[in-house]
Structure formats: structure tokens, C-alpha cells
Design a protein around this motif. Structure first.
Motif, PDB file in Angstrom:
ATOM      1  N   VAL A  51      59.010  28.267  15.169  1.00  0.00           N
ATOM      2  CA  VAL A  51      57.568  28.311  15.434  1.00  0.00           C
ATOM      3  C   VAL A  51      57.304  28.799  16.846  1.00  0.00           C
ATOM      4  N   GLY A  52      57.845  28.102  17.839  1.00  0.00           N
ATOM      5  CA  GLY A  52      57.633  28.534  19.211  1.00  0.00           C
ATOM      6  C   GLY A  52      57.874  27.422  20.204  1.00  0.00           C
ATOM      7  N   LYS A  53      57.495  27.700  21.446  1.00  0.00           N
ATOM      8  CA  LYS A  53      57.706  26.771  22.554  1.00  0.00           C
ATOM      9  C   LYS A  53      56.339  26.427  23.146  1.00  0.00           C
ATOM     10  N   ILE A  54      56.087  25.114  23.345  1.00  0.00           N
ATOM     11  CA  ILE A  54      54.839  24.630  23.912  1.00  0.00           C
ATOM     12  C   ILE A  54      55.162  24.062  25.294  1.00  0.00           C
ATOM     13  N   TYR A  55      54.451  24.525  26.324  1.00  0.00           N
ATOM     14  CA  TYR A  55      54.730  24.081  27.680  1.00  0.00           C
ATOM     15  C   TYR A  55      53.466  24.136  28.523  1.00  0.00           C
ATOM     16  N   CYS A  56      53.525  23.533  29.706  1.00  0.00           N
ATOM     17  CA  CYS A  56      52.404  23.508  30.635  1.00  0.00           C
ATOM     18  C   CYS A  56      52.720  24.425  31.810  1.00  0.00           C
ATOM     19  N   ARG A  57      51.721  25.205  32.220  1.00  0.00           N
ATOM     20  CA  ARG A  57      51.902  26.111  33.352  1.00  0.00           C
ATOM     21  C   ARG A  57      50.812  25.832  34.374  1.00  0.00           C
ATOM     22  N   GLU A  58      51.184  25.824  35.634  1.00  0.00           N
ATOM     23  CA  GLU A  58      50.212  25.613  36.700  1.00  0.00           C
ATOM     24  C   GLU A  58      49.635  26.955  37.135  1.00  0.00           C
ATOM     25  N   ARG A  59      48.310  26.993  37.274  1.00  0.00           N
ATOM     26  CA  ARG A  59      47.637  28.192  37.773  1.00  0.00           C
ATOM     27  C   ARG A  59      47.195  27.935  39.208  1.00  0.00           C
ATOM     28  N   PRO A  60      47.391  28.892  40.088  1.00  0.00           N
ATOM     29  CA  PRO A  60      47.013  28.688  41.494  1.00  0.00           C
ATOM     30  C   PRO A  60      45.498  28.754  41.685  1.00  0.00           C
ATOM     31  N   GLU A  61      45.055  28.310  42.856  1.00  0.00           N
ATOM     32  CA  GLU A  61      43.656  28.439  43.230  1.00  0.00           C
ATOM     33  C   GLU A  61      43.321  29.930  43.289  1.00  0.00           C
ATOM     34  N   ARG A  62      42.119  30.301  42.831  1.00  0.00           N
ATOM     35  CA  ARG A  62      41.785  31.725  42.800  1.00  0.00           C
ATOM     36  C   ARG A  62      40.275  31.919  42.856  1.00  0.00           C
ATOM     37  N   MET A  63      39.875  33.148  43.093  1.00  0.00           N
ATOM     38  CA  MET A  63      38.463  33.505  43.115  1.00  0.00           C
ATOM     39  C   MET A  63      38.082  34.050  41.747  1.00  0.00           C
ATOM     40  N   VAL A  64      36.971  33.562  41.191  1.00  0.00           N
ATOM     41  CA  VAL A  64      36.464  34.034  39.900  1.00  0.00           C
ATOM     42  C   VAL A  64      35.020  34.470  40.093  1.00  0.00           C
ATOM     43  N   ARG A  65      34.491  35.201  39.111  1.00  0.00           N
ATOM     44  CA  ARG A  65      33.121  35.712  39.204  1.00  0.00           C
ATOM     45  C   ARG A  65      32.271  35.090  38.112  1.00  0.00           C
ATOM     46  N   ASN A  66      31.094  34.593  38.488  1.00  0.00           N
ATOM     47  CA  ASN A  66      30.139  34.088  37.513  1.00  0.00           C
ATOM     48  C   ASN A  66      29.563  35.297  36.776  1.00  0.00           C
ATOM     49  N   PRO A  67      29.751  35.400  35.453  1.00  0.00           N
ATOM     50  CA  PRO A  67      29.313  36.596  34.737  1.00  0.00           C
ATOM     51  C   PRO A  67      27.792  36.805  34.735  1.00  0.00           C
ATOM     52  N   SER A  68      27.027  35.748  34.819  1.00  0.00           N
ATOM     53  CA  SER A  68      25.574  35.918  34.760  1.00  0.00           C
ATOM     54  C   SER A  68      24.974  36.307  36.108  1.00  0.00           C
ATOM     55  N   THR A  69      25.559  35.829  37.206  1.00  0.00           N
ATOM     56  CA  THR A  69      24.999  36.136  38.529  1.00  0.00           C
ATOM     57  C   THR A  69      25.852  37.103  39.340  1.00  0.00           C
ATOM     58  N   GLY A  70      27.115  37.231  38.998  1.00  0.00           N
ATOM     59  CA  GLY A  70      28.007  38.088  39.758  1.00  0.00           C
ATOM     60  C   GLY A  70      28.543  37.414  41.010  1.00  0.00           C
TER      61      GLY A  70
END
Length: 95
Positions: A51-70
Motif C-alpha cells: 500500500v505505502g508508507k505513512i509518515y510525518c514531515r516537518e515544514r519550515p516557517e515560510r511566507m505565504v500569500r493571501n489569495p483574496s488580498t495578495g
């Protein structure tokens, strides 16, 4: 999405394949879910053969954009559950 199996259908299928009753099959499914949840939340990984492998991955702090306001927003570091599908499953689907 074509056929989506519900929990009740999955329990019935497990009971049929293992020659047990639905109550025992439901207990097995709940136990499997609990084991996977506990292991992955502790930072481990669970491999389900074929079937596959299930695991947890850490994502670093990052900048994202609000799609409605930019507007640029700083998103804190977080964790995400990932599933890597086994080659055997991929091959059976593409065959």
C-alpha cells in the motif's frame, strides 16, 4: 471519484476476507488506525506492505500569500502527514 468505500463497507470486506464477524473486523480496523496515529504522531513511520508508507514531515516557517488580498503572511513551522504510495499499488493501477 468512481467508487468510494465507506467504513461500513470496508469492515464488511475485512470480515469477509478474514472469515470473522463484523464486530471483530471493526475492532481490527480501529486498532490499526490507533497504531498508525500513535506511531506517526510520535515521529515514526508505518509501512503497509503493498500500500505505502505513512509518515510525518516537518515544514519550515515560510511566507505565504493571501489569495483574496495578495498580502504576504508569515506562516509558522508545522507538521504534515504524508503518504508515499507503494510501487506495487501503482503498478496494479496502471496495468
Amino acid at each position: 471519484m468512481a467508487n468510494q468505500m465507506t467504513k461500513a463497507q470496508l469492515v464488511a470486506a475485512i470480515a469477509d476476507e478474514t472469515n470473522t464477524d463484523k464486530k471483530a473486523a471493526s475492532a481490527m480496523l480501529d486498532a490499526l488506525t490507533g497504531i498508525i496515529t500513535k506511531t506517526v504522531s510520535e515521529g515514526g513511520a508505518v509501512t503497509l506492505p503493498g500500500v505505502g508508507k505513512i509518515y510525518c514531515r516537518e515544514r519550515p516557517e515560510r511566507m505565504v500569500r493571501n489569495p483574496s488580498t495578495g498580502e504576504q503572511i508569515k506562516k509558522e513551522a508545522d507538521k504534515v502527514v504524508k503518504v508515499t504510495v507503494a510501487k506495487a499499488l501503482k503498478d496494479s493501477i496502471n496495468a
